[in-house]
Design an enzyme around this catalytic site. Structure first.
Site, short mmCIF file in Angstrom:
data_model
loop_
_atom_site.label_atom_id
_atom_site.label_comp_id
_atom_site.label_asym_id
_atom_site.label_seq_id
_atom_site.Cartn_x
_atom_site.Cartn_y
_atom_site.Cartn_z
N GLU A 129 45.14 -7.80 -12.58
CA GLU A 129 45.66 -7.99 -11.23
C GLU A 129 47.00 -8.70 -11.25
O GLU A 129 47.89 -8.40 -10.44
CB GLU A 129 44.65 -8.77 -10.39
CG GLU A 129 43.38 -7.99 -10.05
CD GLU A 129 43.69 -6.72 -9.26
OE1 GLU A 129 44.39 -6.81 -8.23
OE2 GLU A 129 43.24 -5.64 -9.68
N TRP A 180 49.37 -6.02 -11.83
CA TRP A 180 49.72 -5.22 -10.65
C TRP A 180 50.93 -5.84 -9.94
O TRP A 180 51.82 -5.14 -9.45
CB TRP A 180 48.54 -5.11 -9.69
CG TRP A 180 47.68 -3.91 -9.92
CD1 TRP A 180 46.46 -3.87 -10.49
CD2 TRP A 180 48.01 -2.55 -9.60
NE1 TRP A 180 45.99 -2.58 -10.54
CE2 TRP A 180 46.91 -1.75 -9.99
CE3 TRP A 180 49.11 -1.93 -9.01
CZ2 TRP A 180 46.89 -0.37 -9.82
CZ3 TRP A 180 49.10 -0.55 -8.83
CH2 TRP A 180 48.00 0.22 -9.24
N TRP A 201 54.45 11.75 10.89
CA TRP A 201 53.83 10.54 11.39
C TRP A 201 53.69 10.59 12.91
O TRP A 201 54.44 11.30 13.58
CB TRP A 201 54.63 9.30 11.00
CG TRP A 201 54.72 9.08 9.52
CD1 TRP A 201 55.82 9.29 8.73
CD2 TRP A 201 53.68 8.64 8.64
NE1 TRP A 201 55.54 9.01 7.42
CE2 TRP A 201 54.23 8.59 7.33
CE3 TRP A 201 52.35 8.27 8.83
CZ2 TRP A 201 53.48 8.20 6.23
CZ3 TRP A 201 51.60 7.88 7.72
CH2 TRP A 201 52.18 7.84 6.45
N ASN A 242 42.09 -8.73 -0.40
CA ASN A 242 42.78 -7.54 -0.89
C ASN A 242 42.02 -6.25 -0.59
O ASN A 242 42.62 -5.24 -0.21
CB ASN A 242 43.03 -7.65 -2.39
CG ASN A 242 43.88 -6.50 -2.91
OD1 ASN A 242 45.01 -6.33 -2.50
ND2 ASN A 242 43.32 -5.69 -3.80
N TRP A 302 53.60 3.93 7.52
CA TRP A 302 53.29 2.75 6.71
C TRP A 302 54.32 1.64 6.90
O TRP A 302 54.00 0.45 6.76
CB TRP A 302 53.16 3.12 5.24
CG TRP A 302 54.43 3.65 4.59
CD1 TRP A 302 54.77 4.95 4.44
CD2 TRP A 302 55.49 2.88 4.02
NE1 TRP A 302 56.00 5.06 3.80
CE2 TRP A 302 56.46 3.79 3.52
CE3 TRP A 302 55.73 1.53 3.87
CZ2 TRP A 302 57.64 3.38 2.91
CZ3 TRP A 302 56.91 1.10 3.24
CH2 TRP A 302 57.84 2.03 2.77
N TRP A 328 51.60 -0.68 0.32
CA TRP A 328 51.56 0.23 1.48
C TRP A 328 51.85 1.66 1.05
O TRP A 328 51.21 2.60 1.52
CB TRP A 328 52.53 -0.23 2.56
CG TRP A 328 51.92 -1.27 3.45
CD1 TRP A 328 52.05 -2.62 3.35
CD2 TRP A 328 51.05 -1.03 4.56
NE1 TRP A 328 51.31 -3.25 4.33
CE2 TRP A 328 50.69 -2.30 5.09
CE3 TRP A 328 50.55 0.11 5.17
CZ2 TRP A 328 49.86 -2.43 6.20
CZ3 TRP A 328 49.71 -0.01 6.27
CH2 TRP A 328 49.37 -1.27 6.78
#
Length: 488
Positions: A285, A288, A316, A351, A369, A392
């Site tokens: 993590e 990430w 969208w 998360n 987004w 996102w």
């Protein structure tokens, strides 16, 4: 304590608001010269993205803590407002400093600004040195076999892990040499960073302790109590299974090297065997976070543009009412509403729930987004351009290592799986606290008698779902398929 061994060094604090594991500070002290610590409030510091309200609240607390820590070591934090280049020039003249040291940032506007400052200083004979305090490895240190950047996390993680553990962090200095006279400083309270009218930060104050000491305490608590079970508990928002270090990392009150080595030490002391799965998962993590910065550095347009170009044509939906219901936690889907209310109250969100609420916005509501990222930017205490953007885009399907476009999280099933007892939902959506069983994740499925006994009238006490998930999922898949067909 003063030092008279030469011209001072300006130490420019930015997103490194700590004294331990601070290579720019260590290098400044190693010169044997006086050190002048400065923080510049530069309106251009975030490019076209001014810090959000939650970030401003946190920054106030973090700067206050840093100032206190510096004072306890014989120094003082100098606060100035203005363009960083101009402020540094003023301080060079006021102090007679011949060097400026800082730790690097990686946002596109920050790298361009810093390079221009470094070039200008060196042309004038001023030593300008920058260091890495924010990452395990620099973005340019990890490359594919072809010498390019990674776009998929797993090979990136393997490459990062293959480089071995990072250097061990250095402790905070006992004393910081100061010049005989320090330049004037602005007053932190005059910057008016926390909210006043209205003061909506009560939940933040109750939840967080900004500053290096708070970061160290949070890390110690996590490695002592939760890191070994991280792999098992990290996805369950109703349990205390995550590190909650993200805002401390964002503001640099603690560095990833410190977190990495603390986690490894906990794993080794616990077993003496190969790294426990919980620790290894936690290290991934941290990776990430590294991956997000890797992407931002190599693809600097991703805060505004999809990494996958075909998504520029995605259809969208302009849904102001849906966006507002999502922001306010009244979508009618309890796990989504719980997450959005936790965010508003505490400036943070678990998360797993971040992924659920993001999927709901971009796939159930088809809202861009960027609208979701903008709301997170304003409300998260850990609002971070690299992490927010990468996450996102991952959910939307337009980013690196993205979730397949056909993966649309079912908010009811996600709630049942990751909040099986409804602990999280009942905490943040208290109007549903008396609903039993799975109905807490789908109150519209409860029998009328159940709702009556729980004191709930749907549409009055809790909203009806603003969309039918099955219908919304089908609509999203159709639009993704149209985009895909149009780019074939």
């Amino acid at each position: 304590m003063s030092a008279d061994t030469g011209a001072p060094v300006l130490l420019w604090f930015r997103r490194d608001l700590r004294l331990a594991d601070n290579p720019a500070l260590a290098a400044a002290i190693d010169t044997g010269r006086p050190v002048v610590p400065v923080y510049v409030r530069d309106d251009e510091d975030a490019g076209d993205r001014a810090p959000g309200g939650a970030s401003r609240w946190w920054l106030h607390g973090s700067l206050k803590a840093l100032a206190d820590d510096l004072a306890s070591r014989g120094s003082r934090l100098i606060l100035r407002s203005g363009k960083a280049a101009d402020v540094l020039d003023d301080l060079l003249q006021e102090t007679g400093a011949t060097s400026v040291f800082w730790n690097r940032r990686y946002e596109p506007w920050a790298t361009a600004r810093d390079e221009a400052i470094k070039t200008s200083l060196k042309e004038r004979g001023i030593a300008a040195k920058s260091f890495n305090a924010a990452l395990i490895r620099e973005p340019w240190e990890i490359q594919t076999k072809d010498g390019g950047p990674y776009k998929v996390f797993t090979p990136f993680w393997k490459a990062l892990r293959g480089l071995g553990d990072p250097d061990r962090p250095e402790p905070a200095p006992d004393r910081i040499p100061a010049p005989d006279a320090l330049p004037k400083t602005e007053n932190l309270d005059d910057w008016k960073l926390p909210p006043e009218k209205p003061d909506w930060a009560g939940g933040l104050r109750h939840t967080w302790t900004p500053g290096e000491k708070g970061a160290q305490e949070q890390l110690a608590s996590f490695v002592d109590e939760a890191v070994m079970a991280y792999d098992d508990k990290r996805n369950f928002p109703g349990t205390d299974g995550t590190s909650r270090l993200s805002p401390h990392l964002h503001f640099g009150e603690i560095g990833p090297r410190q977190v990495w080595h603390a986690a490894i030490a906990a794993g080794m002391s616990a077993t003496g065997q190969p790294m426990p799965k919980g620790v290894e998962t936690f290290l991934s993590e941290i990776a990430w976070r590294e991956f997000s910065y890797h992407l931002l550095y190599h693809f600097p347009t991703i805060p505004k543009e999809p990494l996958r170009p075909e998504f520029a044509d995605f259809d969208w939906k302009d849904d102001a009412e849906g966006l507002k219901a999502w922001q306010e936690g009244r979508t009618g889907y309890p796990i989504v509403d719980a997450g959005m209310r936790e965010l508003w109250a505490t400036g943070w969100m678990h998360n797993r729930v971040r992924m659920i609420v993001a999927s709901f916005l971009v796939k159930d509501l088809l809202v861009h987004w960027r609208d979701g990222e903008a709301w997170f930017w304003d409300t998260l205490v850990d609002a971070d351009l690299a992490n927010n953007t990468a996450s996102w885009q991952w959910v939307a399907g337009s980013g690196a290592d993205a979730a397949p476009y056909f993966r649309v999280f079912n908010p009811v099933l996600q709630g049942e799986k990751f909040d099986p007892d409804g602990t999280y939902v009942r905490r943040w959506v208290p109007e549903l606290k008396d609903l039993s069983g799975k109905a807490v994740h789908a109150p519209w499925t409860a029998q009328p008698l159940e709702l009556k006994e729980a004191g709930i009238a749907l549409g009055r006490d809790y909203p009806e779902p603003i969309v039918d998930h099955a219908v919304a999922r089908k609509r999203a898949l159709e639009r993704y398929q149209r985009m895909k067909d149009g780019n074939d």
